[in-house]
Scaffold this active site. Structure first.
Site, short mmCIF file in Angstrom:
data_model
loop_
_atom_site.label_atom_id
_atom_site.label_comp_id
_atom_site.label_asym_id
_atom_site.label_seq_id
_atom_site.Cartn_x
_atom_site.Cartn_y
_atom_site.Cartn_z
N THR A 87 -7.70 17.79 29.90
CA THR A 87 -7.86 17.25 28.55
C THR A 87 -6.82 16.15 28.33
O THR A 87 -5.71 16.23 28.85
CB THR A 87 -7.66 18.32 27.45
OG1 THR A 87 -6.41 18.98 27.67
CG2 THR A 87 -8.77 19.34 27.45
N ASP A 89 -6.42 14.68 24.79
CA ASP A 89 -7.00 14.63 23.45
C ASP A 89 -6.39 13.53 22.57
O ASP A 89 -5.22 13.19 22.71
CB ASP A 89 -6.82 15.98 22.74
CG ASP A 89 -7.60 17.11 23.41
OD1 ASP A 89 -8.40 16.82 24.31
OD2 ASP A 89 -7.42 18.27 23.01
N GLN A 142 -16.35 17.85 19.33
CA GLN A 142 -15.09 18.36 18.81
C GLN A 142 -14.22 17.18 18.40
O GLN A 142 -14.06 16.23 19.15
CB GLN A 142 -14.37 19.21 19.87
CG GLN A 142 -13.01 19.74 19.46
CD GLN A 142 -13.08 20.69 18.28
OE1 GLN A 142 -14.05 21.40 18.10
NE2 GLN A 142 -12.06 20.68 17.44
N GLY A 144 -11.38 14.68 17.93
CA GLY A 144 -10.25 14.33 18.79
C GLY A 144 -10.53 14.53 20.27
O GLY A 144 -9.61 14.50 21.10
N TYR A 148 -13.50 14.22 26.34
CA TYR A 148 -13.81 15.55 26.88
C TYR A 148 -15.24 15.96 26.53
O TYR A 148 -16.00 16.42 27.39
CB TYR A 148 -12.81 16.56 26.31
CG TYR A 148 -12.90 17.95 26.88
CD1 TYR A 148 -12.26 18.28 28.06
CD2 TYR A 148 -13.60 18.96 26.21
CE1 TYR A 148 -12.32 19.57 28.59
CE2 TYR A 148 -13.66 20.25 26.72
CZ TYR A 148 -13.02 20.54 27.91
OH TYR A 148 -13.08 21.81 28.42
N PRO A 178 -18.56 27.60 28.47
CA PRO A 178 -17.68 28.58 27.84
C PRO A 178 -17.32 28.16 26.42
O PRO A 178 -17.26 26.96 26.10
CB PRO A 178 -16.41 28.56 28.71
CG PRO A 178 -16.80 27.83 29.96
CD PRO A 178 -17.89 26.89 29.56
N GLY A 179 -17.10 29.16 25.58
CA GLY A 179 -16.47 28.91 24.29
C GLY A 179 -14.97 28.95 24.48
O GLY A 179 -14.46 28.55 25.53
N TYR A 180 -14.25 29.45 23.47
CA TYR A 180 -12.79 29.50 23.56
C TYR A 180 -12.35 30.74 24.33
O TYR A 180 -12.61 31.86 23.93
CB TYR A 180 -12.18 29.44 22.16
CG TYR A 180 -12.25 28.03 21.61
CD1 TYR A 180 -11.19 27.15 21.79
CD2 TYR A 180 -13.39 27.56 20.98
CE1 TYR A 180 -11.25 25.84 21.34
CE2 TYR A 180 -13.48 26.25 20.52
CZ TYR A 180 -12.40 25.40 20.70
OH TYR A 180 -12.48 24.10 20.26
#
Length: 241
Positions: A87, A89, A142, A144, A148, A178-180
């Site tokens: 990442t 971000d 998402q 920011g 990604y 995947p989620g978190y």
């Protein structure tokens, strides 16, 4: 019959480590690729007995050489799990071209580079499994994370297109989004932000890396031969479509 051979990119830590272990448990000979952390890779190999190979998945030639080295050591590569991801971000106002390029080259370019190295052999041998790790943020976007989210969203398109090229020769190509998940990457998120994230997950908790790994192990199995071009979302119900 000789054991199937798998390469898991970014395979020495986090979700990648869990995938490497799950595939090993399934009787597969696993090679874990990593990019930078030699100490962590050594510790991983000592603990798991899984050999670690260092190369940058964003580097096309390095992927060709790395896959050839694994094949020489372990045998022809039957399974690739494209898990390596980074990442960088920032909102687009702050995001540099370099931060955009690094994430696209690693997260999306890495999938192409690895597939390019092994796909011909898989087709020739009439069996192969490619599993690409996408993300809930590639599905829903998402703030920011334009770099990604674009790379991960690209993975879902890449998966569907390549699945069509492999289908007739026994090569399946699937993605997991995947989620978190409770990994170092998510642990770096400030706790107040993390609380807000968990509040949006219907099952009320972060996922475990092993829960992603079980999905990967299934998609890499003989039993999953009729599953291709598919994206399996493992996110606790946070995003459904």
């Amino acid at each position: 019959m000789m054991a199937r051979v798998a390469i898991v990119t970014g395979g020495t830590r986090g979700i990648g480590e869990a995938i490497s272990l799950a595939l090993k448990e399934a009787g597969i000979a696993v090679a874990a690729n990593y990019a930078g952390n030699d100490e962590r890779a050594r510790e991983f190999t000592d603990r798991t007995g899984i050999p670690a190979y260092k190369w940058d998945v964003a580097d096309y030639d390095a992927c060709q050489e790395g896959c050839a080295k694994v094949a020489a050591d372990l045998g022809p590569v039957d399974i690739i799990v494209n898990n390596a991801g980074i990442t960088r971000d920032g909102t687009i106002l702050k995001l540099t071209y370099q931060q955009w390029k690094e994430v696209i080259d690693t997260n999306l370019g890495g999938c192409f580079n690895m597939a390019k190295a092994v796909f011909p052999g898989m087709r020739e041998r009439k069996w192969g499994r490619i599993v690409n790790i996408g993300s809930i943020n590639g599905q829903a976007g998402q703030y920011g994370q334009v770099n990604y989210a674009a790379a991960k969203s690209g993975i879902h398109g890449f998966t569907k297109a390549l699945a069509q090229e492999g289908a007739r020769t026994g090569v399946t190509v699937n993605a997991i989004a995947p989620g978190y998940i409770d990994t170092d990457m998510v642990a770096a998120v400030p706790s107040d932000v993390l609380e807000k994230i968990v509040a949006k997950i219907p099952v009320g908790r972060l996922g475990q890396a092993s829960e992603i790994a079980r999905g990967v192990a299934f998609l890499c199995s003989d039993e999953a031969g009729f599953v291709t071009g598919s994206t399996l979302s493992i996110n606790g119900g946070q995003h459904m479509y």
